[in-house]
Design a protein around this motif. Structure first.
Motif: not given
Length: 433
Positions: A266-293
């Motif tokens: 149940l704890e595994i299935f409930l993990l997405p609740q913690v990140m209920g409204r997530p925002y993300f970028l693809p991999d390969g984005v320059p680290a400084e831009r990831v940090a800025a966002l």
């Protein structure tokens, strides 16, 4: 030979000098192209992996108005919906290489996309650990509910008698009731094929009698009157924490875990609740831009103006940082294979597969607003209420004054006959004049 060596030395010196000059020039270019310079004047794209008018879409549009103010260079943002496969379609698109990996395209999608490659990899073409997680706007609390006329009034009742629940294909409205059937002995009968807001219409029409894993924030933004008028029974919190606004007598799902092994799953299935409204970028984005966002995200989450807007819109705001999400996913992806195998089995619905036959109704309204060249239309309906519908370029039949037309030709002030499953859903046809 000596001459050759001299030439070699000269060539080597020349190459070294050229390399040094390149390094200086490239260094100067990199220095000139700061994060602020990169984003200044840019138009970013936010891909929403949910339906127009649904919870994720509502969050995204309320959020980006403020987010752009904190991104260096203050770019503009357009929002595009890409619904399908429980958010996997949009996540595949972001990770596929079809979009630039420069920080100009980011996404929000259904929370289950973070664990889908681990728990249900069918159709997933991405590694959630390689995505760059910007943050989540909500550490969500969700519920299972039943319609007020249903004999199932409590979660214990659902362990004794059948409750027909509506679900969207592949997301947690389908997965969570199946898990509860397999681990906790509930008798949920799952009908798939609805879009998120369509489940609510189906409940009102009596097509289904409940739904599971409905975010408290979405409930408040979509149907707050159902709480006020006691139109639904709150069966259980499908979360690992309580919410101060939910009555204390509504139990936590962990109260029904029969042993430690079930509790771990149940704890595994409930993990997405913690990140209920997530925002993300693809991999390969320059680290400084990831940090800025990420920094811009954290600052936006503290903006009092956005907090006031979220309160007005009845949206939960309990942010989780991108670094926290990345760390949580690293831990869950290290779960032993035998535990994951049992989790995958628990997700399989073992009852009769039922697909909704979506019913449409006809109404009429006046166009108040055409959004994104007709992709979404806001109407004032004949009963005086306002409502939105999404308009497909290929699936919605559009006519104007009896002639075939495109959605972009629909303008404010037109009156339209509307055929649709209900407010907030995709129109089957619009006949305007």
């Amino acid at each position: 030979m000596i001459l050759g060596r001299g030439n070699m030395r000269g060539m080597t010196s020349g190459r070294a000098l050229a390399a040094a000059l390149c390094a200086v020039l490239l260094g100067g270019t990199a220095q000139a192209q700061s994060v602020e310079d990169f984003y200044k004047g840019k138009r970013l794209r936010l891909i929403v992996g949910g339906s127009a008018g649904g919870g994720y879409d509502t969050y995204a549009r309320a959020f980006v108005r403020y987010y752009v103010r904190y991104i260096p260079g203050k770019p503009s943002v357009i929002v595009q919906n890409m619904q399908g496969a429980g958010g996997v379609l949009a996540t595949n698109f972001i990770a596929s290489g079809a979009v630039p990996r420069d920080g100009s395209v980011f996404a929000t999608s259904l929370r289950t996309v973070a664990t889908a490659p681990l728990l249900d990899p069918r159709g997933t073409k991405y590694d959630a650990n390689k995505l760059n997680w910007i943050g989540s706007l909500a550490n969500e609390v969700s519920l299972c509910v039943s319609w007020h006329t249903s004999p199932v009034k409590t979660f214990a009742d659902a362990q004794k008698q059948e409750l027909i629940v509506g679900a969207s294909n592949g997301n947690d409205t389908e997965i969570i009731p199946a898990v509860f059937n397999n681990l906790l002995g509930t008798k949920f009968k799952i009908v798939v094929g609805y879009v998120a807001v369509g489940i609510n219409v189906a409940m009102e029409r009596g097509e289904v009698a409940g739904r599971c894993s409905w975010s408290w924030s979405s409930l408040l933004s979509q149907r707050p009157d159902w709480i006020r008028d006691k139109k639904i029974n709150l069966l259980v919190l499908t979360s690992n924490k309580r919410h101060p606004d939910i009555p204390a007598e509504v139990p936590l799902i962990m109260d029904f875990a029969r042993n430690d092994a079930d509790r771990t799953l149940l704890e595994i299935f409930l993990l997405p609740q913690v990140m209920g409204r997530p925002y993300f970028l693809p991999d390969g984005v320059p680290a400084e831009r990831v940090a800025a966002l990420r920094k811009a995200f954290d600052e936006t989450a503290k903006d009092p103006g956005m907090a006031a807007d979220f309160k007005r819109l009845k949206l939960e705001l309990s942010p989780v940082s991108g670094e926290e999400i990345q760390a949580m996913l690293t831990r869950v992806y290290a779960t032993p294979p035998e535990v994951i195998a049992r989790a995958r089995d628990a997700m399989r619905y073992k009852g009769e597969k039922m697909v909704a036959q979506i019913k449409t109704v006809k109404t009429s309204g006046t166009v108040l607003l055409s959004i994104r060249e007709g992709r979404q239309i806001e109407f004032k309906l004949a009963d005086g209420k306002t409502a939105k519908t999404s308009v497909s370029g290929s699936k919605t039949k559009v006519t104007i004054s009896g002639k075939k037309a495109t959605r972009a030709e629909i303008k404010a002030g037109m009156t339209c006959a509307i055929e649709w499953p209900g407010p907030g859903q995709q129109a089957r046809s619009l006949d305007c004049k």
